[in-house]
Design a protein around this motif. Structure first.
Motif, PDB file in Angstrom:
ATOM      1  N   THR A  30       0.822  -1.223   0.000  1.00 52.12           N
ATOM      2  CA  THR A  30       0.000   0.000   0.000  1.00 52.12           C
ATOM      3  C   THR A  30       0.850   1.266   0.000  1.00 52.12           C
ATOM      4  OG1 THR A  30      -0.109   0.132   2.401  1.00 52.12           O
ATOM      5  CG2 THR A  30      -1.786  -1.193   1.290  1.00 52.12           C
ATOM      6  N   ARG A  31       2.146   1.127   0.167  1.00 50.60           N
ATOM      7  CA  ARG A  31       3.021   2.309   0.271  1.00 50.60           C
ATOM      8  C   ARG A  31       3.768   2.511  -1.039  1.00 50.60           C
ATOM      9  NH1 ARG A  31       0.083   2.114   4.103  1.00 50.60           N
ATOM     10  NH2 ARG A  31       0.569   2.836   6.210  1.00 50.60           N
ATOM     11  N   ASN A  32       3.243   3.408  -1.873  1.00 49.56           N
ATOM     12  CA  ASN A  32       3.888   3.671  -3.149  1.00 49.56           C
ATOM     13  C   ASN A  32       5.206   4.405  -2.976  1.00 49.56           C
ATOM     14  OD1 ASN A  32       4.069   4.071  -6.116  1.00 49.56           O
ATOM     15  ND2 ASN A  32       3.703   6.213  -5.580  1.00 49.56           N
ATOM     16  N   CYS A  33       5.222   5.359  -2.083  1.00 59.12           N
ATOM     17  CA  CYS A  33       6.399   6.213  -1.919  1.00 59.12           C
ATOM     18  C   CYS A  33       7.196   5.812  -0.683  1.00 59.12           C
ATOM     19  CB  CYS A  33       5.985   7.673  -1.762  1.00 59.12           C
ATOM     20  SG  CYS A  33       5.246   8.374  -3.229  1.00 59.12           S
ATOM     21  N   MET A  34       8.503   5.764  -0.847  1.00 58.69           N
ATOM     22  CA  MET A  34       9.397   5.571   0.277  1.00 58.69           C
ATOM     23  C   MET A  34      10.493   6.618   0.169  1.00 58.69           C
ATOM     24  SD  MET A  34       9.670   1.474   0.808  1.00 58.69           S
ATOM     25  CE  MET A  34      10.195   1.692   2.520  1.00 58.69           C
ATOM     26  N   GLY A  35      10.943   7.071   1.321  1.00 58.25           N
ATOM     27  CA  GLY A  35      11.932   8.137   1.287  1.00 58.25           C
ATOM     28  C   GLY A  35      12.865   8.117   2.476  1.00 58.25           C
ATOM     29  N   TRP A  36      13.902   8.907   2.361  1.00 56.50           N
ATOM     30  CA  TRP A  36      14.849   9.120   3.447  1.00 56.50           C
ATOM     31  C   TRP A  36      14.790  10.576   3.885  1.00 56.50           C
ATOM     32  CZ3 TRP A  36      17.281   5.279   5.878  1.00 56.50           C
ATOM     33  CH2 TRP A  36      17.423   4.052   5.222  1.00 56.50           C
ATOM     34  N   PHE A  37      14.776  10.758   5.183  1.00 60.44           N
ATOM     35  CA  PHE A  37      14.810  12.076   5.797  1.00 60.44           C
ATOM     36  C   PHE A  37      16.000  12.123   6.747  1.00 60.44           C
ATOM     37  CE2 PHE A  37      10.567  13.952   4.881  1.00 60.44           C
ATOM     38  CZ  PHE A  37      10.024  12.878   4.198  1.00 60.44           C
ATOM     39  N   ARG A  38      16.382  13.327   7.146  1.00 63.32           N
ATOM     40  CA  ARG A  38      17.425  13.453   8.156  1.00 63.32           C
ATOM     41  C   ARG A  38      17.136  14.642   9.052  1.00 63.32           C
ATOM     42  NH1 ARG A  38      22.538  15.162   4.250  1.00 63.32           N
ATOM     43  NH2 ARG A  38      21.850  17.297   3.767  1.00 63.32           N
ATOM     44  N   GLN A  39      17.651  14.539  10.266  1.00 67.78           N
ATOM     45  CA  GLN A  39      17.503  15.630  11.217  1.00 67.78           C
ATOM     46  C   GLN A  39      18.787  15.784  12.002  1.00 67.78           C
ATOM     47  OE1 GLN A  39      14.175  15.357  13.923  1.00 67.78           O
ATOM     48  NE2 GLN A  39      14.189  17.562  14.234  1.00 67.78           N
ATOM     49  N   ALA A  40      19.395  16.945  11.854  1.00 71.40           N
ATOM     50  CA  ALA A  40      20.614  17.269  12.585  1.00 71.40           C
ATOM     51  C   ALA A  40      20.227  17.968  13.886  1.00 71.40           C
ATOM     52  CB  ALA A  40      21.504  18.169  11.743  1.00 71.40           C
ATOM     53  N   PRO A  41      21.071  17.925  14.891  1.00 69.93           N
ATOM     54  CA  PRO A  41      20.764  18.586  16.167  1.00 69.93           C
ATOM     55  C   PRO A  41      20.452  20.066  15.975  1.00 69.93           C
ATOM     56  CG  PRO A  41      22.663  17.156  16.415  1.00 69.93           C
ATOM     57  CD  PRO A  41      22.350  17.194  14.951  1.00 69.93           C
ATOM     58  N   GLY A  42      19.334  20.497  16.537  1.00 71.43           N
ATOM     59  CA  GLY A  42      18.963  21.892  16.446  1.00 71.43           C
ATOM     60  C   GLY A  42      18.347  22.314  15.131  1.00 71.43           C
ATOM     61  N   LYS A  43      18.138  21.351  14.235  1.00 75.54           N
ATOM     62  CA  LYS A  43      17.567  21.678  12.924  1.00 75.54           C
ATOM     63  C   LYS A  43      16.286  20.898  12.692  1.00 75.54           C
ATOM     64  CE  LYS A  43      21.881  22.949  10.598  1.00 75.54           C
ATOM     65  NZ  LYS A  43      22.715  22.743   9.383  1.00 75.54           N
ATOM     66  N   TRP A 106       7.068  16.189   0.841  1.00 82.62           N
ATOM     67  CA  TRP A 106       7.670  15.639   2.057  1.00 82.62           C
ATOM     68  C   TRP A 106       6.680  15.572   3.218  1.00 82.62           C
ATOM     69  CZ3 TRP A 106      11.638  13.444   0.152  1.00 82.62           C
ATOM     70  CH2 TRP A 106      12.462  14.067  -0.790  1.00 82.62           C
ATOM     71  N   THR A 107       5.682  16.391   3.222  1.00 91.04           N
ATOM     72  CA  THR A 107       4.737  16.408   4.350  1.00 91.04           C
ATOM     73  C   THR A 107       3.736  15.261   4.287  1.00 91.04           C
ATOM     74  OG1 THR A 107       3.405  17.974   3.104  1.00 91.04           O
ATOM     75  CG2 THR A 107       4.910  18.890   4.754  1.00 91.04           C
ATOM     76  N   ASP A 108       3.712  14.482   3.191  1.00 94.22           N
ATOM     77  CA  ASP A 108       2.771  13.367   3.067  1.00 94.22           C
ATOM     78  C   ASP A 108       3.242  12.105   3.796  1.00 94.22           C
ATOM     79  OD1 ASP A 108       1.548  13.969  -0.340  1.00 94.22           O
ATOM     80  OD2 ASP A 108       0.872  14.707   1.618  1.00 94.22           O
ATOM     81  N   TYR A 109       4.494  12.056   4.187  1.00 96.10           N
ATOM     82  CA  TYR A 109       5.034  10.830   4.791  1.00 96.10           C
ATOM     83  C   TYR A 109       4.457  10.641   6.183  1.00 96.10           C
ATOM     84  CZ  TYR A 109       8.027  10.351   0.800  1.00 96.10           C
ATOM     85  OH  TYR A 109       8.463  10.181  -0.478  1.00 96.10           O
ATOM     86  N   ASN A 110       3.871   9.459   6.417  1.00 94.54           N
ATOM     87  CA  ASN A 110       3.163   9.241   7.675  1.00 94.54           C
ATOM     88  C   ASN A 110       3.550   7.943   8.386  1.00 94.54           C
ATOM     89  OD1 ASN A 110       2.002   7.378   5.973  1.00 94.54           O
ATOM     90  ND2 ASN A 110       0.014   8.380   5.869  1.00 94.54           N
ATOM     91  N   THR A 111       4.514   7.228   7.847  1.00 96.00           N
ATOM     92  CA  THR A 111       4.999   6.016   8.496  1.00 96.00           C
ATOM     93  C   THR A 111       6.510   6.152   8.619  1.00 96.00           C
ATOM     94  OG1 THR A 111       3.224   4.709   7.506  1.00 96.00           O
ATOM     95  CG2 THR A 111       5.139   3.507   8.350  1.00 96.00           C
ATOM     96  N   TRP A 112       7.022   5.948   9.821  1.00 90.74           N
ATOM     97  CA  TRP A 112       8.418   6.276  10.107  1.00 90.74           C
ATOM     98  C   TRP A 112       9.142   5.138  10.823  1.00 90.74           C
ATOM     99  CZ3 TRP A 112      10.323  10.880   8.350  1.00 90.74           C
ATOM    100  CH2 TRP A 112       9.381  11.819   7.926  1.00 90.74           C
ATOM    101  N   GLY A 113      10.442   5.046  10.521  1.00 86.66           N
ATOM    102  CA  GLY A 113      11.303   4.154  11.278  1.00 86.66           C
ATOM    103  C   GLY A 113      11.885   4.883  12.479  1.00 86.66           C
ATOM    104  N   GLN A 114      12.739   4.176  13.212  1.00 87.69           N
ATOM    105  CA  GLN A 114      13.318   4.734  14.432  1.00 87.69           C
ATOM    106  C   GLN A 114      14.568   5.572  14.167  1.00 87.69           C
ATOM    107  OE1 GLN A 114      11.930   4.464  17.600  1.00 87.69           O
ATOM    108  NE2 GLN A 114      10.234   3.764  16.318  1.00 87.69           N
ATOM    109  N   GLY A 115      15.177   5.404  13.012  1.00 87.52           N
ATOM    110  CA  GLY A 115      16.332   6.212  12.650  1.00 87.52           C
ATOM    111  C   GLY A 115      17.652   5.498  12.852  1.00 87.52           C
ATOM    112  N   THR A 116      18.654   5.953  12.116  1.00 88.79           N
ATOM    113  CA  THR A 116      20.017   5.455  12.262  1.00 88.79           C
ATOM    114  C   THR A 116      20.962   6.657  12.158  1.00 88.79           C
ATOM    115  OG1 THR A 116      21.638   3.826  11.447  1.00 88.79           O
ATOM    116  CG2 THR A 116      20.297   4.930   9.783  1.00 88.79           C
ATOM    117  N   GLN A 117      21.951   6.699  13.044  1.00 84.09           N
ATOM    118  CA  GLN A 117      22.816   7.876  13.128  1.00 84.09           C
ATOM    119  C   GLN A 117      23.950   7.799  12.107  1.00 84.09           C
ATOM    120  OE1 GLN A 117      22.569  10.664  15.109  1.00 84.09           O
ATOM    121  NE2 GLN A 117      24.380  11.475  14.044  1.00 84.09           N
TER     122      GLN A 117
END
Length: 122
Positions: A30-43, A106-117
């Protein structure tokens, strides 16, 4: 329910490479789109790259020519090959997914993993 699990993060020197993986389980068809996001400290979190089931891709300007997103639909796995890494690429990287058609919203993404540093030293 779709579950996403990232792996492959680590520490590398500037100019080096890393390959991130994201294993998906559950109602993955059911998930057509998959993507990668990132978040740096303070951003704020930012979209890095996205791909649809037909392997059409979208990239943020900051990573074009250095990062490559790909997916293996048979294995339900998403990848991000990161080359020529820079210190400014240091961040927590998240895998995400959604079921709409436009993978670059980018605002359509609604299923997320826990992240990897990912840490890039100069």
């Amino acid at each position: 329910q779709v579950l996403l699990a990232e792996s492959g993060g680590g520490s590398v020197q500037a100019g080096g490479s890393l390959r991130l993986s994201c294993a998906a389980s559950g109602w993955t068809y059911t998930r057509n789109c998959m993507g990668w996001f990132r978040q740096a400290p303070g951003k704020e979190r930012e979209g890095v790259a996205a791909i649809d089931r037909a392997s059409n891709t979208v990239y943020a300007d900051s990573v074009k020519g250095r990062f490559t997103i790909s997916r293996d639909n048979a294995k339900n796995t998403l990848y991000l090959q990161m080359n020529s890494l820079k210190p400014e690429d240091t961040a927590m990287y998240y895998c995400a997914a959604h079921s709409r058609w436009n993978c670059g919203t980018w605002t359509d993404y609604n299923t997320w993993g826990q992240g990897t540093q990912v840490t890039v030293s100069s």
